[in-house]
Scaffold this motif. Structure first.
Motif, PDB file in Angstrom:
ATOM      1  N   ARG A  92       2.853  -9.238  -3.721  1.00 44.44           N
ATOM      2  CA  ARG A  92       3.547  -8.006  -3.316  1.00 44.44           C
ATOM      3  C   ARG A  92       3.287  -7.695  -1.846  1.00 44.44           C
ATOM      4  N   HIS A  93       2.062  -7.920  -1.423  1.00 39.40           N
ATOM      5  CA  HIS A  93       1.711  -7.635  -0.026  1.00 39.40           C
ATOM      6  C   HIS A  93       2.469  -8.569   0.921  1.00 39.40           C
ATOM      7  N   VAL A  94       2.517  -9.854   0.598  1.00 39.91           N
ATOM      8  CA  VAL A  94       3.262 -10.816   1.426  1.00 39.91           C
ATOM      9  C   VAL A  94       4.730 -10.419   1.478  1.00 39.91           C
ATOM     10  N   GLU A  95       5.290 -10.056   0.327  1.00 33.00           N
ATOM     11  CA  GLU A  95       6.694  -9.609   0.283  1.00 33.00           C
ATOM     12  C   GLU A  95       6.911  -8.386   1.163  1.00 33.00           C
ATOM     13  N   ASP A  96       6.005  -7.407   1.049  1.00 37.35           N
ATOM     14  CA  ASP A  96       6.133  -6.171   1.827  1.00 37.35           C
ATOM     15  C   ASP A  96       6.056  -6.437   3.326  1.00 37.35           C
ATOM     16  N   VAL A  97       5.112  -7.276   3.733  1.00 38.28           N
ATOM     17  CA  VAL A  97       4.967  -7.585   5.156  1.00 38.28           C
ATOM     18  C   VAL A  97       6.220  -8.293   5.657  1.00 38.28           C
ATOM     19  N   ARG A 113      -7.383 -11.318 -14.725  1.00 45.95           N
ATOM     20  CA  ARG A 113      -7.868 -10.725 -13.476  1.00 45.95           C
ATOM     21  C   ARG A 113      -7.336 -11.497 -12.281  1.00 45.95           C
ATOM     22  N   ALA A 114      -7.467 -12.817 -12.321  1.00 43.81           N
ATOM     23  CA  ALA A 114      -7.004 -13.649 -11.203  1.00 43.81           C
ATOM     24  C   ALA A 114      -5.494 -13.511 -11.021  1.00 43.81           C
ATOM     25  N   PHE A 115      -4.747 -13.438 -12.112  1.00 38.92           N
ATOM     26  CA  PHE A 115      -3.297 -13.310 -11.997  1.00 38.92           C
ATOM     27  C   PHE A 115      -2.915 -11.964 -11.385  1.00 38.92           C
ATOM     28  N   MET A 116      -3.657 -10.919 -11.713  1.00 41.26           N
ATOM     29  CA  MET A 116      -3.380  -9.606 -11.109  1.00 41.26           C
ATOM     30  C   MET A 116      -3.684  -9.631  -9.611  1.00 41.26           C
ATOM     31  N   VAL A 117      -4.763 -10.301  -9.213  1.00 39.94           N
ATOM     32  CA  VAL A 117      -5.085 -10.425  -7.787  1.00 39.94           C
ATOM     33  C   VAL A 117      -3.966 -11.177  -7.078  1.00 39.94           C
ATOM     34  N   TYR A 118      -3.508 -12.276  -7.681  1.00 44.58           N
ATOM     35  CA  TYR A 118      -2.385 -13.049  -7.126  1.00 44.58           C
ATOM     36  C   TYR A 118      -1.152 -12.160  -6.981  1.00 44.58           C
ATOM     37  N   THR A 119      -0.852 -11.394  -8.018  1.00 39.75           N
ATOM     38  CA  THR A 119       0.332 -10.527  -8.006  1.00 39.75           C
ATOM     39  C   THR A 119       0.238  -9.499  -6.880  1.00 39.75           C
ATOM     40  N   GLU A 120      -0.930  -8.919  -6.668  1.00 41.70           N
ATOM     41  CA  GLU A 120      -1.108  -7.961  -5.579  1.00 41.70           C
ATOM     42  C   GLU A 120      -0.887  -8.621  -4.223  1.00 41.70           C
ATOM     43  N   GLN A 139       6.237 -17.889  -0.339  1.00 39.63           N
ATOM     44  CA  GLN A 139       5.525 -16.616  -0.435  1.00 39.63           C
ATOM     45  C   GLN A 139       4.554 -16.644  -1.611  1.00 39.63           C
ATOM     46  N   SER A 140       4.990 -17.224  -2.718  1.00 36.24           N
ATOM     47  CA  SER A 140       4.124 -17.333  -3.895  1.00 36.24           C
ATOM     48  C   SER A 140       2.911 -18.208  -3.595  1.00 36.24           C
ATOM     49  N   ARG A 141       3.146 -19.330  -2.931  1.00 42.72           N
ATOM     50  CA  ARG A 141       2.050 -20.244  -2.596  1.00 42.72           C
ATOM     51  C   ARG A 141       1.046 -19.553  -1.664  1.00 42.72           C
ATOM     52  N   LEU A 142       1.539 -18.844  -0.654  1.00 44.23           N
ATOM     53  CA  LEU A 142       0.656 -18.113   0.248  1.00 44.23           C
ATOM     54  C   LEU A 142      -0.141 -17.070  -0.526  1.00 44.23           C
ATOM     55  N   ALA A 143       0.498 -16.389  -1.451  1.00 47.65           N
ATOM     56  CA  ALA A 143      -0.201 -15.381  -2.258  1.00 47.65           C
ATOM     57  C   ALA A 143      -1.294 -16.020  -3.111  1.00 47.65           C
ATOM     58  N   VAL A 144      -1.035 -17.196  -3.684  1.00 46.91           N
ATOM     59  CA  VAL A 144      -2.062 -17.895  -4.470  1.00 46.91           C
ATOM     60  C   VAL A 144      -3.242 -18.249  -3.577  1.00 46.91           C
TER      61      VAL A 144
END
Length: 111
Positions: free
Chosen positions: A88-93, A78-85, A40-45
């Motif tokens: 969260r979206h991948v986790e929620d889905v 900024r990039a880390f905040m985008v990654y974090t968002e 999930q983290s890799r997909l978010a990155v």
């Protein structure tokens, strides 16, 4: 598969545009059930990198052999905040899809 449909491009009725995003989603093997925290983290990155590049900012590659810490090491705030968002979206889905699967399973049992 349902994760890709849920997050996929407009042609799939999904939430993100095509191109880089399709390649990122293409890296997903299986369903949310098979996606661990690292996947999930890799997909978010990958999704965050697509978004950053589309916005004219630097993306951050994250190859399958890289640790997530390596993938995020060069990110500014900024990039880390985008990654974090995106994380969260991948986790929620995934949580939503698991809930739907559980409900269908429970309904079939009590049928």
């Amino acid at each position: 598969r349902r994760l890709v449909q849920r997050l996929g491009g407009p042609a799939e009725g999904g939430l993100v545009p095509s191109g880089c995003f399709e390649r990122a989603l293409g890296s997903v093997r299986g369903s949310c059930r098979g996606l661990g925290h690292e996947d999930q983290s890799r997909l978010a990155v990958l999704l965050a990198s697509c978004h950053l590049e589309k916005s004219g900012l630097q993306g951050h590659p994250c190859g399958s052999g890289m640790a997530i810490a390596e993938c995020t090491a060069g990110m500014d705030d900024r990039a880390f905040m985008v990654y974090t968002e995106f994380f969260r979206h991948v986790e929620d889905v995934c949580l939503h899809l698991r809930q739907q699967s559980f409900e269908a399973y429970a309904e079939a049992l009590t049928g």
